[in-house]
Design an enzyme around this catalytic site. Structure first.
Site, PDB file in Angstrom:
ATOM      1  N   LYS A 113       0.797  -1.113  -0.114  1.00 49.76           N
ATOM      2  CA  LYS A 113      -0.007  -0.005   0.090  1.00 49.76           C
ATOM      3  C   LYS A 113       1.043   1.215  -0.088  1.00 49.76           C
ATOM      4  O   LYS A 113       0.354   2.403  -0.594  1.00 49.76           O
ATOM      5  CB  LYS A 113      -0.761  -0.079   1.225  1.00 49.76           C
ATOM      6  CG  LYS A 113      -1.938  -1.083   0.905  1.00 49.76           C
ATOM      7  CD  LYS A 113      -3.327  -1.037   1.857  1.00 49.76           C
ATOM      8  CE  LYS A 113      -4.211  -1.941   1.507  1.00 49.76           C
ATOM      9  NZ  LYS A 113      -3.878  -3.244   1.305  1.00 49.76           N
TER      10      LYS A 113
HETATM   11  C1  LIG Z   1      -4.514  -4.435   0.698  1.00 52.43           C
HETATM   12  C2  LIG Z   1      -3.756  -5.638   0.730  1.00 52.43           C
HETATM   13  C3  LIG Z   1      -3.995  -6.544  -0.356  1.00 52.43           C
HETATM   14  C4  LIG Z   1      -5.291  -6.425  -1.108  1.00 52.43           C
HETATM   15  O1  LIG Z   1      -5.049  -5.598  -2.164  1.00 52.43           O
HETATM   16  P1  LIG Z   1      -6.336  -5.043  -2.934  1.00 52.43           P
HETATM   17  O2  LIG Z   1      -5.854  -3.806  -3.853  1.00 52.43           O
HETATM   18  O3  LIG Z   1      -7.079  -4.424  -1.908  1.00 52.43           O
HETATM   19  O4  LIG Z   1      -6.963  -6.042  -3.632  1.00 52.43           O
HETATM   20  C5  LIG Z   1      -3.207  -7.718  -0.406  1.00 52.43           C
HETATM   21  N1  LIG Z   1      -2.146  -7.809   0.635  1.00 52.43           N
HETATM   22  C6  LIG Z   1      -1.677  -7.062   1.442  1.00 52.43           C
HETATM   23  C7  LIG Z   1      -0.802  -7.252   2.353  1.00 52.43           C
HETATM   24  C8  LIG Z   1      -2.583  -5.923   1.468  1.00 52.43           C
HETATM   25  O5  LIG Z   1      -2.176  -4.810   2.469  1.00 52.43           O
END
Ligand SMILES: *Cc1c(COP(=O)(O)O)cnc(C)c1O
Length: 524
Positions: A113
């Site tokens: 993120k």
């Molecule tokens: C947010 C997140 C995801 C999922 O990503 P999306 O864009 O919501 O599909 C997968 N793995 C981790 C570690 C995350 O923080």
């Protein structure tokens, strides 16, 4: 380039407006008025670009130069990624000639993120500063009060994205004592004055309800200019398209026959933001095989690709009845299920609405284009109402066929997740995957049995294994030669739990109490 809402309405927004407002007033998500195509010589011109060069090249296709010149964009992007620990920003690890891992976790909070939120914070700051520079003396400055709820991952990445940004304050609610110790420490040890952690005595759902109630509180919202950083913000999707391009070029340099190979991205998926960025890259013209959506047992997306039904609770005849005690069956109340990959524990995927819009638009024959867009918007509006009201919608077969043209989907259980972590640890080369990455690795293996040999898989790794120590330790504690402290724990996590913390306690899940905290910090 302008933006409009997936739920129709005639408004066209600039990139800046779309980024600062997040969600459209009619509940829709902003999408660009068209998907740009790649410039004619992109393969040659871009092939040795760095992450920052590629960001400028890709993002500028979606942002009018009058809004953000290339120089301004380059300055923002360069600054955003100086916080990453790896020179490639999103480095690629080769496991074999047809299996690579794209590591997205080298940012400040060790989560993918960061890739989007580091840039989003700088975009907010830039746009607000520019608005303020245009104001006359004495006018109230433009500002943003970001409010969000977190059960872990998003909160810390958002805090690290917005810390210290001018004219921006951030309030993150978390359920007190109910998030992992590392994640709690990551958030609450940030001591910048524009950051406020609120520990609410209650559940994550209670926190989320408070945030929703604050956004719905018109006078409060207008006074404090509430902003959101959740994964529906268009800038987040856009920032994430870049690593698909970077990986494409990196893979081609490392495989024996790049001309006759095809790249397949496999993406651990929750709110559908990460994999949607891959879809945009594909639609822009980046050559790739079908994208693979990997879900945990919160599998609304995997079920959609099977049946064409997008529904919160599995109502298919083959669904496991709740009484059968399978280890990862759905809870009887249809609530979200707690898994070992908690960042993917969702009931519905907010960004999926964007994909649905494209599928509806393409399967429609309405003309002229304005009418076709309007009719797609009306359809999506109806479908989303149905999902909200009845918990499901069933799409026409031509829509499902289009979805299957570009995607495959696989569901992975917690047991498989643990087994895969173990397999990759004892593999050669040995690789320690976090549970989210492991979901994708498992899905990749399943899909690969049906792939022609020319397909090279790139599995997106979304978190550092130290962030999810419980699952990793559970998988590997009996493996010979495994030592968590030595093999997994990064320097940055040592001593984290002892650092000074800043957190405001709210002793009952009450919107009014949270309002008081915000009022006292942001004041007038
Ligand atoms: C947010 C997140 C995801 C999922 O990503 P999306 O864009 O919501 O599909 C997968 N793995 C981790 C570690 C995350 O923080």
């Amino acid at each position: 380039m302008k933006y409009f809402s997936t739920r129709g309405g005639g408004d066209l927004l600039t990139f800046e407006e779309a980024v600062l407002s997040g969600l459209a007033p009619n509940g829709g998500l902003y999408i660009p008025e068209r998907i740009p195509t790649l410039p004619p010589n992109w393969q040659d011109d871009w092939k040795s670009y760095s992450f920052v060069d590629l960001s400028v090249a890709v993002l500028s296709l979606y942002i009018a130069p009058e809004e953000l010149s290339r120089e301004e964009l380059r300055a923002l992007v360069s600054r955003s990624y100086t916080t990453f620990r790896h020179p490639d920003i999103t480095p690629l690890t080769k496991l074999s000639d047809n299996e690579f891992i794209l590591e997205l976790f080298h940012g400040p909070t060790f989560s993918f993120k960061d890739v989007a939120l580091q840039l989003l914070g700088n975009l907010f700051e830039f746009f607000l500063a520019r608005r303020n520079a245009r104001k006359s003396p004495g006018e109230r400055p433009a500002s943003l009060t970001v409010v969000g709820a977190t059960s872990g991952d998003t909160g810390s990445a958002a805090i690290y994205g917005l810390r210290g940004k001018k004219n921006v304050s951030i309030f993150i609610l978390h359920p007190k004592g109910r998030i992992s110790p590392v994640q709690e420490a990551q958030m609450t040890t940030v001591t910048d004055s524009n950051v406020c952690n609120i520990a609410v005595k209650g559940t994550f759902d209670a926190c989320q309800d408070i945030v929703k109630a604050l956004f719905a509180d018109q006078p409060f919202n207008e006074k404090y200019h509430l902003g959101a950083v959740n994964s529906i913000n268009w800038a987040r999707i856009l920032a994430q398209t870049v690593y698909y391009f970077l990986a494409y070029f990196q893979v081609r340099r490392q495989i024996p026959q790049p001309e006759s190979s095809e790249i397949q991205f496999v993406v651990p998926t929750g709110n559908f933001g990460d994999v949607l960025a891959g879809y945009y890259a594909k639609r822009m013209g980046l050559p790739m095989s079908k994208l693979v959506v990997a879900t945990n047992s919160n599998d609304i997306l995997a079920r959609f690709w099977r049946s064409g039904r997008y529904e919160q609770i599995d109502s298919s005849p083959e669904a496991t009845p709740p009484s059968q005690g399978a280890p990862d069956k759905k809870p009887a109340d249809g609530g979200v299920q707690a898994t070992l990959s908690p960042a993917m524990d969702i009931l519905v995927s907010s960004n999926f609405e964007r994909l649905l819009w494209y599928l509806v638009y393409e399967s429609s024959s309405a003309a002229p284009d304005g009418a076709r867009r309007a009719s797609a918007g009306a359809t999506i509006e109806g479908w989303m109402k149905s999902v909200k009201g009845n918990g499901h919608v069933e799409v026409p077969v031509e829509v499902l066929e289009l979805a299957r043209r570009d995607f495959l989907a696989e569901r992975v259980s917690d047991d498989q997740t643990l087994q895969t972590i173990k397999q990759y640890f004892i593999g050669s080369p040995s690789y320690i995957a976090d549970p989210h990455t492991s979901v994708a690795l498992t899905a990749a293996r399943t899909v690969s049995t049906k792939n022609p040999p020319s397909v090279v898989q790139v599995v997106l790794s979304t978190a550092h294994p130290a962030k999810f120590s419980e699952a990793v330790t559970k998988a590997l504690s009996t493996s010979r030669g495994f030592d968590f402290e030595r093999d997994v724990l990064p320097q940055e996590f040592r001593g984290l739990l002892e650092l000074e913390r800043r957190v405001v306690d709210v002793d009952e899940p009450s919107k009014e109490l949270v309002k008081k905290v915000i009022e006292s910090k942001v004041g007038n």
